[in-house]
Design a protein around this motif. Sequence first.
Motif, short mmCIF file in Angstrom:
data_model
loop_
_atom_site.label_atom_id
_atom_site.label_comp_id
_atom_site.label_asym_id
_atom_site.label_seq_id
_atom_site.Cartn_x
_atom_site.Cartn_y
_atom_site.Cartn_z
N ILE A 35 -13.43 -10.03 -2.09
CA ILE A 35 -12.68 -9.45 -0.97
C ILE A 35 -13.17 -8.03 -0.72
O ILE A 35 -13.48 -7.65 0.40
CB ILE A 35 -11.16 -9.45 -1.25
N GLY A 38 -16.40 -7.92 0.91
CA GLY A 38 -16.43 -8.55 2.23
C GLY A 38 -17.26 -9.82 2.26
O GLY A 38 -17.78 -10.20 3.31
N LEU A 40 -17.24 -13.07 2.81
CA LEU A 40 -16.35 -14.07 3.41
C LEU A 40 -16.65 -15.49 2.96
O LEU A 40 -15.73 -16.30 2.80
CB LEU A 40 -16.43 -13.98 4.93
N VAL A 43 -15.07 -15.82 -0.47
CA VAL A 43 -13.61 -15.78 -0.34
C VAL A 43 -13.12 -17.14 0.13
O VAL A 43 -12.18 -17.71 -0.45
CB VAL A 43 -13.17 -14.66 0.64
N ALA A 68 -7.76 -6.80 1.23
CA ALA A 68 -8.63 -6.91 2.41
C ALA A 68 -8.37 -5.77 3.39
O ALA A 68 -9.31 -5.20 3.96
CB ALA A 68 -8.43 -8.26 3.09
N ASN A 73 -11.79 -4.47 6.15
CA ASN A 73 -12.56 -5.60 6.67
C ASN A 73 -11.66 -6.53 7.49
O ASN A 73 -10.97 -7.38 6.95
CB ASN A 73 -13.20 -6.36 5.50
N CYS A 76 -12.18 -10.31 7.04
CA CYS A 76 -11.60 -10.83 5.80
C CYS A 76 -10.08 -10.99 5.97
O CYS A 76 -9.50 -11.97 5.52
CB CYS A 76 -11.93 -9.91 4.63
#
Length: 151
Positions: A35, A38, A40, A43, A68, A73, A76
């Motif tokens: 996270i 960043g 993604l 995540v 996040a 971000n 996120c």
Amino acid sequence: MKYYSALSRYVAPPVSLKPTRTVRFPNDIVFQDHIRQGDLEQVGRFIRARKVKLDTLYLSGMAALHEAVLSGNLECVKLLMKYGADIHQRDENGWTALHMACSDGHTEIAKYLLSQGARVDTVNDEGEVPADLIDPEDVKLRALFEARGAV
């Protein structure tokens, strides 16, 4: 008399291989790191594989959505919301994601959270609503809340 090839003087002597150690971190710690970075893709993988729960309060005292927001971000934040992160979840001090967005001056994240139904009247443990945490010089964020009558 021993026979040595021309290459034998270049061959390293046998080496005893010791077993290598591996360090494994709990999924929650790795997830938080993804996270903060960043990442993604990772995540999303962690969430889809059910390796983590989005409502967990980590050792930091915050949940994934708080992390996040603090990282700034927006993508996120959107991803976590897509997978069901609770926009009203509080950290260990009663802060919501909107409190954090206001405190750190993340106008676009605050705008998104408000569009998703974040409450402007939620009070943290110190008795502060998100608008109380806006830097007085942050004209854009202040205007966002003034338009909602929340300042």
